[in-house]
Motif scaffolding. Structure first.
Motif, PDB file in Angstrom:
ATOM      1  N   ASP A 199       0.874  -1.173   0.000  1.00 57.38           N
ATOM      2  CA  ASP A 199       0.000   0.000   0.000  1.00 57.38           C
ATOM      3  C   ASP A 199       0.912   1.224   0.000  1.00 57.38           C
ATOM      4  N   PRO A 200       0.805   2.077  -1.032  1.00 55.48           N
ATOM      5  CA  PRO A 200       1.763   3.191  -1.114  1.00 55.48           C
ATOM      6  C   PRO A 200       1.665   4.181   0.047  1.00 55.48           C
ATOM      7  N   SER A 201       0.559   4.187   0.783  1.00 55.91           N
ATOM      8  CA  SER A 201       0.498   5.142   1.905  1.00 55.91           C
ATOM      9  C   SER A 201       1.536   4.808   2.972  1.00 55.91           C
ATOM     10  N   ARG A 202       2.071   3.588   2.932  1.00 60.85           N
ATOM     11  CA  ARG A 202       3.136   3.237   3.864  1.00 60.85           C
ATOM     12  C   ARG A 202       4.450   3.965   3.545  1.00 60.85           C
ATOM     13  N   LEU A 203       4.479   4.639   2.418  1.00 56.83           N
ATOM     14  CA  LEU A 203       5.669   5.433   2.053  1.00 56.83           C
ATOM     15  C   LEU A 203       5.638   6.839   2.631  1.00 56.83           C
ATOM     16  N   THR A 204       4.598   7.193   3.377  1.00 59.68           N
ATOM     17  CA  THR A 204       4.403   8.590   3.766  1.00 59.68           C
ATOM     18  C   THR A 204       5.605   9.189   4.492  1.00 59.68           C
TER      19      THR A 204
ATOM     20  N   GLY B  76      -2.357   8.181  15.070  1.00 66.64           N
ATOM     21  CA  GLY B  76      -3.089   7.110  14.406  1.00 66.64           C
ATOM     22  C   GLY B  76      -3.783   6.245  15.446  1.00 66.64           C
ATOM     23  N   PHE B  77      -4.380   5.156  14.977  1.00 65.71           N
ATOM     24  CA  PHE B  77      -5.273   4.390  15.851  1.00 65.71           C
ATOM     25  C   PHE B  77      -4.670   3.084  16.363  1.00 65.71           C
ATOM     26  N   ASP B  78      -3.386   2.857  16.139  1.00 62.85           N
ATOM     27  CA  ASP B  78      -2.768   1.640  16.686  1.00 62.85           C
ATOM     28  C   ASP B  78      -2.341   1.885  18.122  1.00 62.85           C
TER      29      ASP B  78
ATOM     30  N   THR C 177     -11.102  10.510  10.900  1.00 63.05           N
ATOM     31  CA  THR C 177     -10.567   9.245  10.382  1.00 63.05           C
ATOM     32  C   THR C 177     -10.333   9.419   8.887  1.00 63.05           C
ATOM     33  N   GLY C 178      -9.395   8.699   8.353  1.00 56.41           N
ATOM     34  CA  GLY C 178      -9.147   8.736   6.907  1.00 56.41           C
ATOM     35  C   GLY C 178      -8.545  10.042   6.438  1.00 56.41           C
TER      36      GLY C 178
ATOM     37  N   ILE D 252      -1.208  13.217   7.949  1.00 58.70           N
ATOM     38  CA  ILE D 252      -1.836  11.915   8.218  1.00 58.70           C
ATOM     39  C   ILE D 252      -0.923  10.788   7.718  1.00 58.70           C
ATOM     40  N   ARG D 253      -0.944   9.656   8.435  1.00 60.33           N
ATOM     41  CA  ARG D 253      -0.428   8.412   7.850  1.00 60.33           C
ATOM     42  C   ARG D 253      -1.663   7.579   7.554  1.00 60.33           C
ATOM     43  N   LEU D 254      -2.069   7.562   6.309  1.00 60.60           N
ATOM     44  CA  LEU D 254      -3.404   7.085   5.960  1.00 60.60           C
ATOM     45  C   LEU D 254      -3.672   5.662   6.451  1.00 60.60           C
TER      46      LEU D 254
END
Lengths: 381, 381, 381
Positions: A246-251, B182-184, B233-234, B240-242
């Motif tokens: 998932d490219p959002s992991r590149l943020t 984030g939510f973790d 959210t989102g 944001i880290r989506l």
């Protein structure tokens, strides 16, 4: 729907295919052809023709071989063999109406066309042009194969990469980090000591480049090279761990590299919305849905493009086929893109949600001009 | 499609916008306006007008400024300047036909309307009403800025939050935990000792509230306050880290807090289906697709709403604009919601999948009554 | 759209429902019926009838009880009570036109039909047939309840599972690992020593099987049994952590088990594209969108199927209702599947993207033949 002025404009436009590979030069028997038709494999009782891509080939490619639409697979393959690879390749490549190819030369398990040969087979109304994309993992693996000392790896890789990108016609680099580690990487540039230790491990363990430190180092070397970086994201063969690409992991990495090189997110499916988000909030991020379009085929190309464009700035979407091996995919990728984008834009024009001049501009941007701008290609090349 | 009785009912309905911000009071030049048009930034060669939101502004907002549909950006901005912010705001806010605004007052980098001013500018057929939403991170940061001792932080924050929510007109609290951690998160309520230690670290390090223990503490303080909690959210800006703000990551916390406060999932895109799942299986969960609707614009609002409603109980969807800054987004959010929901419901009526009385009831619920119920708003307010 | 030859063929086809449960034998009052209508719960002010599934029941099931379409919930329940469970079950089960049921017998909090009773109530033009699916967690928990020593657990579980699958009519096993741990498991087969230690912990702690080592052991025992393994993925009740049941998280395990047993991904929503990816790149992977179809209802069944089929080989999609408890869901699942797939295929035929013979073949495959092939069912059974 396939009519209207936007479709006409897209039909006339010579596409810039900013990411593709070579086409196989040798004849393909049924097992070889079917293996190239799928990201999976050939399995007993599950023909790759019985997929959305296979159905699209029988529907849209058969007529280009002078066959009926929906010709049976056997008939299709017999006619393909009869015409021979040279003629088959010519027909599909000219049908694609692609003016510029940016060819990733780092993946070629078969005997395939050089970029120049690809362009040569593709020229239709006017000659096509080919540029090269250097796959950095291949460069690194060549360096390792030459037997460099671990503490010399970083310099040797950088030097080899610089040599590679200085070759005439090189416009970008590419990484398949997605396949090697996925994107849950420490985003920071590794230190020299870390790289040396990792190179030592790699020399001991052998195999392909898959060490997380060396993959990070590769991505940061790409930043130093200064050319746009193409990144495989999302869909691929089963060597991918889909949830890790998932490219959002590149943020975090995109934050650290902001202001440096353009980052071109390739394929993206099923994360086209996540890619759109990145393209909307990071100046350097661009995206395409190549590979996806010919695998989902014309019936779903528009749906994927609709999601990819949901919030994407119109300067940020590019076209690629990501075709490899079979010439059908150059034609099918271009067809699915032209029809999908054409339907999307023309419907918005018809609903008065978009002016026709705007629609024509956005079509030219996505089909050619955005790539010309990012890769600094000369007009008409 | 924009006709039919459901559309007419939605056009007549005064919406409850359960989450929005203030509108800028000062004139906006092109850079300032463009910066507010995007969750990204202004980038050379990539105008925020060349996005789905920008196209929607030129199409749907230009006529409200007496311009042609699809007016060029320059013409649009010139006319906007000519009319002045007061008149521009009045036009878009009245066009939104919103009866109630719940205004998050904790985010205002510009000089913006108070809730009362916003409602004052918006009144059309009858006066609009504004309520306030207290952003808890702002409360916590105010407490920290006052120089509280670490072991007094928990009490001081709780006291300040209680003071804040007891102000007249406050109907909810909000957290931007999505932006901070984030939510973790460990879902459990942190102990006093953990909070004190974390507050000590925060006092030493400074900066905004971003410590995971303090963010958890903030969420649990929200539970104690007893008001509905709005959670970003989102989709948002690049802070944001989506992948970390998928609301399904809140599941453990939702189990622990079941039976306490309503939890309002804001925006959600591209996780509207995950949000729908939570709304379907947790009594306390509600959702909207605010912010998303004006960024995707009318051509895609229905598609996003279709996914958001795929399994969502019809008592659980709310309307919000999440507009900030430019008055256009209040109008555009309302338009995209009315048209998208109207098309969705009317098509189901036309296909006899839904009765017209049911469709009208569901439209009223989503547009106003669900918010009235959760926030215990008086009728007509 | 509901006409055309593909719809006619699907209407004539006796479906193979490769994953379902029993139907309740006792009368259901309103609370009991509503509780079965939702994956959530009954909440004050939020009737399960006010959901997409509830609306679909009032629309599509009411006429089968001789009521008007969209009959009010009270009228619906009164008529349902009047007819009695036997007649109600018969009406919906025969309307489903299902020829074969593969029944998961491991989940039955109510008094429900045996597989044979289900098939008996369902026979329409010809008698229906029922097979059994053995839920492995239930087998393991029975073994534990018998008081086995930790170092005998592995053997005892394997022996009990072998006994269970050797019963006549058993065609598959099932795991609800999704509910117990999610899919972020070490993919390797655990050692005997690890299993013994885990079994010791389980004996000490009690409760249901939820230890990650024992869940892995269960999945690997399924490999040894040699039957297709059905895996719950995606959507379920609030005992799920949705982000942990994305089936792409199974990739490492699928690599290790390649060449062994078929793996049937159930439900999948909202990860139908991720499931499609796995089905496209792993020979042993199949998928359905059961449970999802009756919860989203006919208005969205096609959209979900379109995504599920975006790249899925047509040999890999199966039909299931995943119905439990209320007979309505057998009928509604079948209706949503037939109509959704029929619309998808017929539209492609009408657009000349698919030949009619191909469409009819793909419909038969998805509706029945793919399941017959994987489960090695005799023709007509």
């Amino acid at each position: 729907m396939t009519g209207g002025p936007v479709h006409e404009a897209l039909a006339e436009l010579d596409l810039v295919d900013h990411h593709c590979h070579g086409v196989v030069l040798d004849p393909l028997d049924r097992p070889a052809f079917e293996a190239l038709l799928t990201e999976g494999d050939r399995w007993p009782g599950v023909s790759p023709f019985d997929t959305p891509a296979g159905v699209a080939v029988r529907r849209h490619c058969a007529p280009l071989l002078d066959l009926e639409r929906h010709a049976p697979a056997d008939v299709y393959l017999a006619r393909r063999a009869e015409l021979g690879p040279r003629e088959v390749n010519r027909r599909f490549l000219t049908a694609a109406r692609t003016g510029v190819f940016c060819v990733d030369t780092g993946f070629a398990p078969h005997r395939v066309t050089t970029p120049a040969e690809l362009a040569g087979a593709a020229g239709a109304r006017r000659p096509a042009v080919a540029h090269e994309v250097v796959r950095l993992e291949a460069v690194a693996e060549d360096v390792a194969a030459r037997g460099v000392e671990p503490d010399g790896y970083a310099d040797a890789f950088r030097a080899a990469a610089l040599d590679a990108v200085r070759r005439p016609g090189v416009v970008a680099v590419k990484s398949v980090a997605a396949y090697r580690t996925g994107f849950d990487l420490d985003p920071a540039r590794p230190t020299d000591a870390e790289v040396t230790r990792a190179a030592r491990r790699w020399r001991a363990d052998g195999g392909r480049l898959a060490d997380p430190v060396l993959v990070r180092h590769l991505l940061w070397t790409a930043v130093d090279l200064g050319l746009p970086l193409q990144l495989h994201t999302g869909f691929g063969d089963n060597d991918i761990r889909l949830h890790r690409v998932d490219p959002s992991r590149l943020t975090d990495w995109l934050h650290l590299t902001a202001g440096t090189i353009p980052v071109m997110l390739l394929h993206c499916w099923p994360y086209q919305r996540q890619a759109a988000y990145l393209a909307a909030v990071f100046e350097q991020v661009y995206l395409d849905v190549g590979l996806t379009l010919h695998h989902v085929g014309p019936p779903r190309a528009r749906a994927v493009l609709e999601e990819a464009l949901e919030i994407t700035p119109f300067r940020k979407l590019l076209y690629s086929s990501d075709a490899y091996g079979v010439a059908e995919f150059y034609g099918l990728g271009a067809l699915a893109f032209r029809r999908g984008l054409g339907d999307l834009l023309q419907d918005r024009v018809d609903a008065d949600e978009l002016s026709l001049p705007d629609a024509l501009r956005l079509a030219r941007w996505a089909g050619a001009d955005n790539a010309r701008r990012v890769y600094r290609l000369p007009d008409g090349h």
